[in-house]
Design an enzyme around this catalytic site. Structure first.
Site, PDB file in Angstrom:
ATOM      1  N   ASP A   1       0.830  -1.205   0.000  1.00  0.00           N
ATOM      2  CA  ASP A   1       0.000   0.000   0.000  1.00  0.00           C
ATOM      3  C   ASP A   1       0.869   1.263   0.000  1.00  0.00           C
ATOM      4  O   ASP A   1       1.598   1.525   0.963  1.00  0.00           O
ATOM      5  CB  ASP A   1      -0.882  -0.077   1.265  1.00  0.00           C
ATOM      6  CG  ASP A   1      -1.979   0.959   1.279  1.00  0.00           C
ATOM      7  OD1 ASP A   1      -2.005   1.807   0.386  1.00  0.00           O
ATOM      8  OD2 ASP A   1      -2.804   0.906   2.213  1.00  0.00           O
TER       9      ASP A   1
ATOM     10  N   ASP B   1     -10.456   4.463  -0.919  1.00  0.00           N
ATOM     11  CA  ASP B   1     -11.101   3.482  -0.042  1.00  0.00           C
ATOM     12  C   ASP B   1     -12.629   3.510  -0.147  1.00  0.00           C
ATOM     13  O   ASP B   1     -13.240   4.574  -0.203  1.00  0.00           O
ATOM     14  CB  ASP B   1     -10.740   3.768   1.422  1.00  0.00           C
ATOM     15  CG  ASP B   1      -9.282   3.459   1.713  1.00  0.00           C
ATOM     16  OD1 ASP B   1      -8.510   3.260   0.761  1.00  0.00           O
ATOM     17  OD2 ASP B   1      -8.930   3.420   2.904  1.00  0.00           O
TER      18      ASP B   1
HETATM   19  C1  GLA Z   1      -5.223   2.561   2.935  1.00  0.00           C
HETATM   20  C2  GLA Z   1      -5.827   1.421   2.145  1.00  0.00           C
HETATM   21  C3  GLA Z   1      -6.837   0.688   3.014  1.00  0.00           C
HETATM   22  C4  GLA Z   1      -6.145   0.188   4.280  1.00  0.00           C
HETATM   23  C5  GLA Z   1      -5.475   1.337   5.003  1.00  0.00           C
HETATM   24  C6  GLA Z   1      -4.594   0.870   6.141  1.00  0.00           C
HETATM   25  O1  GLA Z   1      -6.180   3.536   3.229  1.00  0.00           O
HETATM   26  O2  GLA Z   1      -6.424   1.879   0.968  1.00  0.00           O
HETATM   27  O3  GLA Z   1      -7.408  -0.388   2.301  1.00  0.00           O
HETATM   28  O4  GLA Z   1      -5.218  -0.801   3.936  1.00  0.00           O
HETATM   29  O5  GLA Z   1      -4.657   2.079   4.125  1.00  0.00           O
HETATM   30  O6  GLA Z   1      -3.997   1.921   6.827  1.00  0.00           O
END
Ligand code: GLA
Length: 680
Positions: free
Chosen positions: A411, A494
């Site tokens: 990520d 998200d």
């Molecule tokens: C980002 C990702 C999420 C999650 C968070 C964790 O926002 O897109 O899916 O993994 O980080 O901190």
């Protein structure tokens, strides 16, 4: 609301400050309402929230330089569903794109009365002058004001309705028709007690990697498993259905899997492809983020694994138990369970005290016939501020492999291409790194670098690790995600458990279908059904039952990874049913690996279709609108002809034979998901 009743014929007094004016028409008394006085927070749209007398970005409503004190600022795709009950007289106002997008965006405004279009702006671009209308709406029960994306996606579609007024008869008032509370109706019959083999029909493994595949099957237990044509090097446990071992050489093997219980037996073909490509069908599993977020612990991971088995989800092909952020030590948290040394003297990453035994945890999950996933970031810190992999990519990949992990979500967050200059510098100190987020887009080569680096590191490990890229779609990741080894890549920001988030993300996948295929899939983020909440407090998803059917249907059509986001220890019957319909899941797991395309869009009605390996089409008839409507799929849109059998996949029921088209009544925000196959 101020109000003046007139006694003279055709007399009108309007208040600019108030919401209404009143008049009489013939002998009838009328009253005029600003639609901005309705509860606009209930208007559904694909981005942001609708606002009264302000733009979607909360600025004064401005179209082509002209300010409008009254109106509704919204965003494509949106619908203002008015319930008038035949008491409307006139609807008037104007429409245009708000100047706040600085020349970007394009939309179509459309007004539908009792299902029939009564006004259409035609395509409008930013900076076009507002277009005005004054419409006779006498007799109509419903009038819907739509903003559509003009076919080029919703980016920058800040759309304003201005001076929007409706005149009503007989003391009636306009209402927003935002739909009643729906019953959570379970559409799918319970799985039969006779054996049925579910899950992936094709499985990729690299030569020399440990093979681990559990035959997913529903039906009464005890059940025994057998297989014909299993290549040497692999063995099947007849009691658990687990196939393990390893293959030395690349090649394809056709296997027949069998399952038998006291009530009967079944068999299914299974293809094992030993080569460089893994993850041939979208990953199916669970991830800790949408329920527990920063409150995840090893106990919760174990409980999730237990629940996946005890709920029976495992028998439908659900496999991965993925730990998201917060298994590592945190940068600066006051919580002692997130504190500790970041790495040991060899640079090996150390989990936080909530995860005292990562190897033991992985063994526990494997012992249940499941696989386990982990999370990291290419920058020094994860999105939540825990230790990331920058500068330690190879050690981290080795560590994941030694612990026994099967899946990595990687990520972007704190990564910055500028860090690369310091990579080999002796002065590099991750704890003092600037926490800047790369704006993305600009330099594609640089955006690929960190993902390719981890790809290389994973490729050196003696086990197969599914690689899930997460960088929210920057630099059109779908164009190069497969090149840097991604088995999937997030295409968006998200998700959350609201209709605007879920449907905005899901329906905006149109056009990305050409980038998906076996081993590499677009990822519109994890599922938001069941009890979610980004921890520690959980709540029921805010999606209505219809919206949840839409969510699962769309994600299956999209061949998206399916990662359950709820607390599986608290599954209710409705949620379990949503996640265990094998005919629906087969749409997701189809070996062709195709992603559905949007084949028609008619206002809020959309038809999406994907080719299946057996020659059939999986077709979703979606209604993004606020009230039930008939959705039609024409064979000509699907490129098929002649007599076809239509099967309703949620109800697992044949609907009969159809020759030119299929029509279904689809509820508010709902779907009818069918499989259409030539009639034999
Ligand atoms: C980002 C990702 C999420 C999650 C968070 C964790 O926002 O897109 O899916 O993994 O980080 O901190």
């Amino acid at each position: 609301m101020k109000r003046v009743i007139c006694v003279l014929l055709f007399c009108v007094f309007c208040f600019s400050a108030g919401h209404t004016c009143a008049a009489s028409e013939g002998t009838a008394q009328t009253e005029t309402f600003w639609l901005s006085s309705l509860d606009v927070s209930r208007i559904e749209q694909s981005w942001g929230q609708a606002r009264a007398n302000r733009s979607v970005d909360n600025r004064p409503l401005t179209i082509a330089g002209q300010r409008f004190p009254n109106g509704i600022g919204t965003h494509a795709n949106s619908e203002i569903p008015l319930l008038l009950d035949g008491k409307g007289v006139e609807l008037s106002g104007g429409a245009g794109l708000d100047d706040e997008t600085s020349g970007r965006g394009s939309v179509v405004f459309q007004i539908i009365a009792d299902g029939r279009e009564i006004w259409n702006s035609g395509p409008m671009r930013s900076r076009d002058a507002a277009k005005f209308f004054s419409l006779d709406i006498r007799g109509y029960k419903t009038v819907d004001l739509l903003v559509l994306d003009a076919g080029d996606g919703i980016d920058y579609d800040h759309a304003d309705w201005v001076n929007l007024k409706v005149t009503m008869l007989d003391n009636a008032r306009p209402k927003l028709d935002v739909g009643p509370v729906e019953d959570a109706v379970i559409l799918t019959p319970k799985p039969a007690p006779t054996p049925r083999i579910n899950g992936a029909k094709i499985f990729g493994v690299r030569p020399g990697s440990p093979f681990f595949f559990r035959i997913a099957a529903t039906g009464d237990r005890p059940m025994t498993f057998s297989a014909d044509g299993l290549p040497s090097g692999l063995r099947l446990d007849s009691q658990t259905g687990l196939i393990t071992g390893q293959l030395e050489k690349a090649g394809e093997h056709k296997v027949t899997l069998r399952a038998e219980n006291a009530l009967g037996k079944t068999e299914r073909e299974f293809r094992i492809v030993c080569g460089s490509q893994i993850g041939l069908t979208p990953a199916m599993g669970w991830n800790s983020w949408n329920c527990f977020a920063g409150s995840v612990t090893a106990e919760k991971i174990k409980a999730a694994a237990d629940a996946m088995v005890e709920s029976g989800l495992i028998n439908h092909g659900w496999t991965y138990i993925n730990i998201d952020d917060f298994w590592q030590v945190h940068r600066d948290s006051n919580d002692p369970s997130l504190q500790g040394p970041h790495r040991n003297s060899d640079g090996r990453i150390l989990p936080n005290p909530r995860f005292p035994d990562m190897k033991g945890l992985a063994d526990y999950v494997h012992g249940k016939g499941l696989k386990i996933g982990i999370y990291s970031a290419p920058g020094p810190w994860t999105c939540g501020g825990c230790v990331g992999s920058f500068g330690y990519e190879l050690q981290d990949a080795q560590q994941y492999a030694e612990w026994g992990f099967d899946y990595l979500k990687y990520d972007w967050c704190s990564y910055n291409p500028a860090f690369e200059a310091y990579r080999d510098s002796k002065d590099w100190d991750p704890s003092s790194s600037p926490n800047i987020t790369y704006a993305g887009g600009g330099d594609l080569a640089k955006a690929k670098v960190p993902f390719e680096r981890m790809h290389q590191a994973l490729g050196q490990q003696p086990r197969d690790i599914i690689y899930s890229l997460c960088q929210y779609g920057m630099g059109s990741v779908w164009e190069w995600g497969a090149e840097v080894g991604g088995n999937s890549w997030r295409t968006t920001q998200d998700i959350n458990d609201s209709w605007s988030s879920m449907s905005g993300i899901g329906f905006s996948q149109a056009g990305l279908e050409k980038y998906a295929g076996p081993g590499h899939f677009n990822d519109p983020d994890m599922l938001v059904v069941g009890k979610v909440g980004w921890g520690p407090q959980l709540r029921n998803t805010r999606l209505s039952p219809n919206e949840q059917y839409t969510h699962i249907s769309l994600w299956c059509l999209l061949a998206s990874p399916l990662l359950i986001g709820c607390d599986m220890t608290q599954l209710d019957e409705f949620t379990l049913n949503l996640l265990t319909n094998d005919e629906v899941l087969e749409v997701n797991q189809d070996p062709l690996g195709r992603q559905a395309a949007r084949i028609t869009q008619n206002g809020m009605l959309e038809v999406w279709a994907k080719d299946m390996e057996d020659g059939s089409k999986a077709v979703g008839l979606f209604n993004r609108g606020q009230r039930e409507q008939t959705v039609t799929v024409n064979w000509s849109d699907l490129g098929i002809h002649g007599e076809q059998t239509v099967r309703d996949l949620w109800r697992q029921k044949d609907m009969g034979q159809y020759t030119e088209k299929f029509e279904a009544n689809v509820g508010r925000h709902g779907v009818v998901l069918v499989k259409i196959a030539p009639f034999k």
